[in-house]
Write an enzyme that holds these catalytic residues in place. Structure first.
Site, mmCIF file in Angstrom:
data_model
loop_
_atom_site.group_PDB
_atom_site.id
_atom_site.type_symbol
_atom_site.label_atom_id
_atom_site.label_comp_id
_atom_site.label_asym_id
_atom_site.label_seq_id
_atom_site.Cartn_x
_atom_site.Cartn_y
_atom_site.Cartn_z
ATOM 1 N N HIS A 171 0.811 -1.221 0.000
ATOM 2 C CA HIS A 171 0.000 0.000 0.000
ATOM 3 C C HIS A 171 0.843 1.269 0.000
ATOM 4 O O HIS A 171 0.340 2.348 -0.290
ATOM 5 C CB HIS A 171 -0.996 0.002 1.177
ATOM 6 C CG HIS A 171 -0.384 0.274 2.516
ATOM 7 N ND1 HIS A 171 -0.075 -0.724 3.425
ATOM 8 C CD2 HIS A 171 -0.034 1.433 3.120
ATOM 9 C CE1 HIS A 171 0.423 -0.187 4.516
ATOM 10 N NE2 HIS A 171 0.459 1.130 4.355
ATOM 11 N N ASP B 50 -0.132 -7.583 1.348
ATOM 12 C CA ASP B 50 0.317 -6.195 1.512
ATOM 13 C C ASP B 50 1.844 -6.107 1.509
ATOM 14 O O ASP B 50 2.437 -5.396 2.326
ATOM 15 C CB ASP B 50 -0.248 -5.573 2.783
ATOM 16 C CG ASP B 50 -0.092 -4.044 2.794
ATOM 17 O OD1 ASP B 50 0.019 -3.459 1.701
ATOM 18 O OD2 ASP B 50 -0.049 -3.454 3.891
ATOM 19 N N SER C 212 5.007 1.999 7.968
ATOM 20 C CA SER C 212 4.586 0.911 7.086
ATOM 21 C C SER C 212 5.748 0.377 6.273
ATOM 22 O O SER C 212 6.456 1.127 5.606
ATOM 23 C CB SER C 212 3.498 1.395 6.117
ATOM 24 O OG SER C 212 2.267 1.467 6.749
#
Length: 373
Positions: free
Chosen positions: A109, A139, A217
């Protein structure tokens, strides 16, 4: 809420894998003088070594120094179509170099749909990166740095991670200037599931109370030995209003078995070929089984069968309870998904053990390839 990005940079002169960072300890200060009739452990006392071992504290700074050169900051540029035409947007994240020739693992993402990707190494060097491949179901994504030699943290699939073990997160929290942010916590639980950006559900996650903020992330979750034990991906926080309990200290990381499998396929073919049965499933709990007077207490209940899918062709039906795949026990839907992702491949024929109408059956099924999400 899902996580953001992290900073870190690499010195291309050091190409050794960054593992086994030293762990130092602190010993007790010298004890006070003995009072009459009292005694204490001395350096030669038999129990002193054991006591110092118990009280040994990890030196997180040593681990960070060893691992930080392999942590990078990611800035991706995405062009979207707005009301008045194309609009440039940016998102930031973190990545970790996993090979000496500059392959970077991060969250999908962070970089999905990017027109350009800029990597900042730990020494401040900025490089353009190429997109190798990404996978929404896990992901995860892989990027490639320009030709060169880089410090890296190798992926080790067999990580014996335990609940309660200390872990370290490094990431570009909130894109703050001055380098990556380091936080420390413990492994709170294993095998968690959590909805990710885009509506997909991430399974078999590592839960940690290590502080993870937007910008982390794709960053590494490390053991105290400097081993890569997870890829940070999500955090849950908020609540505290309108009767919703406040939530703090719940972060999630992708486990290394998933990271190893996904990254190898992304590097090899640019995508992941997930084994697929074409079923809608739910867990059979002991409470539900008892109410239905079933002789079994766990399994994966078939709620629906996709038309023209592998399970439909094999003859599986709504109401079947899956107990095993090729002899491997299925106690929950998570068990089944883990087996499909780690043990089997699309095109492989397996035997599905089911419970149907009071009988145990073995149904042959040829696994398909999961359609793109």
């Amino acid at each position: 809420m899902l996580i953001g990005a992290c900073s870190g940079v690499v010195n291309p002169t050091n190409v050794a894998p960054i593992v086994n960072a030293p762990v130092s300890g602190q010993s007790l200060s010298s004890p006070p003088p003995e009072a009459p009739g009292q005694s204490h452990l001395t350096p030669t006392s038999p129990g002193n070594a054991a006591l110092e071992t118990i009280l040994q504290l990890p030196n997180v700074a040593d681990t960070v120094v060893q691992a930080r050169p392999a942590v990078v900051s990611i800035l991706s540029n995405v062009v979207t179509i707005g009301m008045f035409g194309p609009v440039d947007d940016t998102s930031s994240g973190t990545g970790v170099i996993i090979t000496s020739d500059g392959l970077v693992l991060t969250n999908n993402h962070v970089v999905e749909g990017s027109e350009s990707i800029t990597i900042t190494l730990d020494d401040g060097t900025q490089l353009d990166a190429d997109f190798v491949g990404g996978d929404r179901l896990s992901d995860l994504a892989v990027l490639r740095l320009p030709n060169g030699q880089y410090p890296f943290l190798p992926i080790t699939e067999e990580i014996n991670l335990r609940v309660g073990e200390w872990v370290i997160a490094i990431g570009n929290a909130l894109a703050l200037p001055g380098g990556p942010t380091v936080t420390v916590g413990v492994v709170s639980a294993l095998g968690r599931s959590r909805e990710a950006i885009g509506g997909t559900t991430l399974n078999d996650l590592v839960q940690t109370d290590t502080v993870i903020n937007p910008g982390n992330s794709g960053g590494p979750l490390l053991s105290l030995r400097g081993e890569l034990v997870g890829i940070n991906t999500a955090v849950v926080r908020g609540g505290g209003t309108r009767g919703v309990p406040p939530v703090e200290g719940i972060g999630f990381a992708i486990n290394m078995a998933t990271a190893a499998q996904v990254s190898s396929q992304l590097i090899e073919i640019g995508r992941v070929r997930w084994a697929y049965m074409g079923l809608n499933l739910d867990d059979l709990t002991p409470e539900i089984a008892a109410r239905a007077n079933l002789p079994i207490r766990e399994g994966a209940v078939v709620l629906g069968v996709g038309p023209d899918g592998p399970s439909a062709r094999a003859g599986l039906q709504r109401g079947d309870i899956i107990l095993s795949l090729d002899g491997r026990k299925v106690g929950t839907v998570i068990d089944l998904l883990r087996l499909l992702r780690q043990e089997f491949q699309s095109g492989q024929e397996i035997q599905v053990g089911i419970f149907r109408n009071g009988s145990n059956l073995q149904v042959p099924l040829v696994l398909g390839e999961r359609p793109p999400v």
